[in-house]
Enzyme design. Sequence first.
Site, short mmCIF file in Angstrom:
data_model
loop_
_atom_site.label_atom_id
_atom_site.label_comp_id
_atom_site.label_asym_id
_atom_site.label_seq_id
_atom_site.Cartn_x
_atom_site.Cartn_y
_atom_site.Cartn_z
N HIS A 77 -29.49 79.06 -55.84
CA HIS A 77 -30.80 79.12 -55.19
C HIS A 77 -31.45 80.48 -55.42
O HIS A 77 -32.68 80.58 -55.55
CB HIS A 77 -30.67 78.87 -53.69
CG HIS A 77 -30.57 77.43 -53.31
ND1 HIS A 77 -31.46 76.47 -53.72
CD2 HIS A 77 -29.66 76.78 -52.52
CE1 HIS A 77 -31.12 75.30 -53.22
NE2 HIS A 77 -30.03 75.45 -52.48
N HIS A 133 -32.39 72.22 -56.01
CA HIS A 133 -31.31 71.38 -56.52
C HIS A 133 -31.79 70.59 -57.73
O HIS A 133 -32.98 70.53 -58.00
CB HIS A 133 -30.85 70.39 -55.44
CG HIS A 133 -30.28 71.05 -54.23
ND1 HIS A 133 -30.07 70.39 -53.05
CD2 HIS A 133 -29.88 72.33 -54.00
CE1 HIS A 133 -29.56 71.22 -52.15
NE2 HIS A 133 -29.45 72.42 -52.72
N ASP A 150 -23.68 77.21 -54.36
CA ASP A 150 -25.03 76.70 -54.17
C ASP A 150 -26.01 77.83 -53.87
O ASP A 150 -27.11 77.89 -54.46
CB ASP A 150 -25.00 75.70 -53.01
CG ASP A 150 -26.37 75.24 -52.56
OD1 ASP A 150 -26.95 74.38 -53.22
OD2 ASP A 150 -26.84 75.75 -51.52
N ASP A 169 -21.65 68.04 -54.19
CA ASP A 169 -22.61 67.22 -53.45
C ASP A 169 -23.87 66.97 -54.27
O ASP A 169 -24.49 65.92 -54.17
CB ASP A 169 -22.95 67.86 -52.10
CG ASP A 169 -23.26 69.34 -52.20
OD1 ASP A 169 -23.16 69.91 -53.30
OD2 ASP A 169 -23.60 69.94 -51.16
N GLU A 220 -14.87 73.61 -48.81
CA GLU A 220 -16.15 73.76 -49.50
C GLU A 220 -16.30 75.15 -50.09
O GLU A 220 -16.11 76.16 -49.39
CB GLU A 220 -17.32 73.51 -48.54
CG GLU A 220 -18.68 73.63 -49.24
CD GLU A 220 -19.84 73.90 -48.30
OE1 GLU A 220 -20.98 73.61 -48.71
OE2 GLU A 220 -19.63 74.41 -47.18
N ASP A 265 -20.23 73.12 -53.56
CA ASP A 265 -21.62 72.87 -53.21
C ASP A 265 -22.53 73.30 -54.35
O ASP A 265 -22.54 74.46 -54.76
CB ASP A 265 -21.99 73.62 -51.94
CG ASP A 265 -23.24 73.08 -51.28
OD1 ASP A 265 -24.23 72.86 -51.99
OD2 ASP A 265 -23.23 72.86 -50.05
N SER A 273 -27.86 68.83 -49.25
CA SER A 273 -26.44 68.68 -48.95
C SER A 273 -26.16 67.76 -47.76
O SER A 273 -25.05 67.24 -47.65
CB SER A 273 -25.80 70.04 -48.68
OG SER A 273 -25.82 70.84 -49.83
N GLU A 287 -18.20 92.42 -35.29
CA GLU A 287 -18.22 93.17 -36.55
C GLU A 287 -19.52 93.95 -36.72
O GLU A 287 -19.50 95.13 -37.09
CB GLU A 287 -18.01 92.22 -37.72
CG GLU A 287 -17.96 92.90 -39.07
CD GLU A 287 -17.70 91.92 -40.21
OE1 GLU A 287 -17.59 92.36 -41.36
OE2 GLU A 287 -17.59 90.70 -39.94
#
Length: 512
Positions: A344, A476, A340, A381, A335, A60, A110, A243
């Site tokens: 960002h 992106h 990605d 992507d 993936e 990604d 995406s 958790e």
Amino acid sequence: MKQLTLKATTLAVIMTFATPFAFAEDANTWLNDGAASLAAAKKLVPNVKRAKNVILFVGDGMGISTVTAARIFEGQQKGLDGERNKLAFEKLPYVALSKTYSANQQTSDSAPTMTAIVSGVKTNDGELSINQSVVRSEPSNAVIQANKVATILEQAEISGRATGIVSTARLTHATPAATYAHTSNRDWEANANLPAAAVNGGVKDIAAQMIDNFGAGGIGDGLEVALGGGRTYYLPNTAFDPEYTTTKGRRTDGRNLTTEFTSKFGGEYVWNKAQFDAINPASTTKLLGLFEPSHMQYDFDRPADTAGEPSLAEMTDKAIDVLKNNPKGYFLMVEGGRIDHASHAGNAYRTLSDAVAFSDAVKKALEKVDLNDTLVIVTADHSHTLTIAGYPKRGNPILGKVVSPGKTTPDLATDGKPYTTIGFANGVGYYQDQAGDAVYNQTARAGRIEDMTAVNTEDPNFHQEVTVPLQGGETHAGEDVAIFAGGPKAYLMQGVQEQSYIYQVMKDAFGF
């Protein structure tokens, strides 16, 4: 103009002073490399058979600049020549380019890009596996259902093959969700995310669709493997996360989709590394693993996780072992979702370390499968605005400051300050000591904030400088991304293609 001729040995001596790796190179190095590559290319014979299995790897946000930087990063981390290093998927024989624009945007997110990959149909920003005639956030399920497009995973289910999805992001996030869900808004991940109009219109949230779209009342017999993050999207808001015991589930409809998965489809549900390791794939028919309330940890941070998380390579390994129990074959989507996210955040270290972890997953798969009957496709992507710039000398740390050939101190910009090889065109901007996504708590700022002379730009928590400040994070990028392929029908990956073409190759390979 007089031509200057140098003997190969003299050239090698000159290059030795430019880079620590040059001592092994001379003019014959490149000639021999080229000849060997040409000979290997001439031996390639297209595999025209049908594929029993298809594995689709999606990095990604892994644009070509990210691939290049990750290649160098991996090599340098191992003490090798980073520039001449190759990531696992770069060794696949066929390569093409994918045009990533969506039906309504030059630079996509995406949701439409993954929709194009798995369905062959380009759609609008934010929409999953429906066509472009539907407006974003359309609240009518009747409209969504009338315009949904079939995915390669769904077709594999119908054919009787096993199916699986693996991601370091939430399983309800855009890339994995596009394989099994159909919706007009990628953000409708749990029922609590649905607006009233969508609830009244009968729209199902993405997590619920992973259960409801399959088996009784749906298609096929359900996913055999689903491994990733997003646990709270499957749990009711009356249940505490196992958790993080002060965190509750997000669902307001009372459904516990983890128990519904095992009761409807059989199999096992796991949420930590010990449970994951204890799974015997030879005797496991179905496996749901949700290892974080939201996204899984970045690979750099994973070793410190309290409950333990499997790596992307480990999840890929176990997924293949479960899926191969089906004699008809399987479809698996893997993936690297957090490549990605790190971009960002403007955090190149985590971008590259997660890209290397993604490469490790591809390597593990290639060790386990036979390319005679298994098509392996590796792509992205979309891209990101990560840039590799300046004129750093060979072997210069990819995350370091630019140092030119013949120099030992960083080059200076016109403001008298050094600068890094890697930068981002936009985003939150330069910060130190912000672990990954923590930078979003800071004010976006662009430009030359600090003199980098004494700053360790190779630190995992260093966030690169940007040109344009954006409080929401880096965006992106719109350029083409690469497609790497090997196996049956892999030879069809050639030239510059629409992103939707990837689906056509997978469909043809399966013989659908």
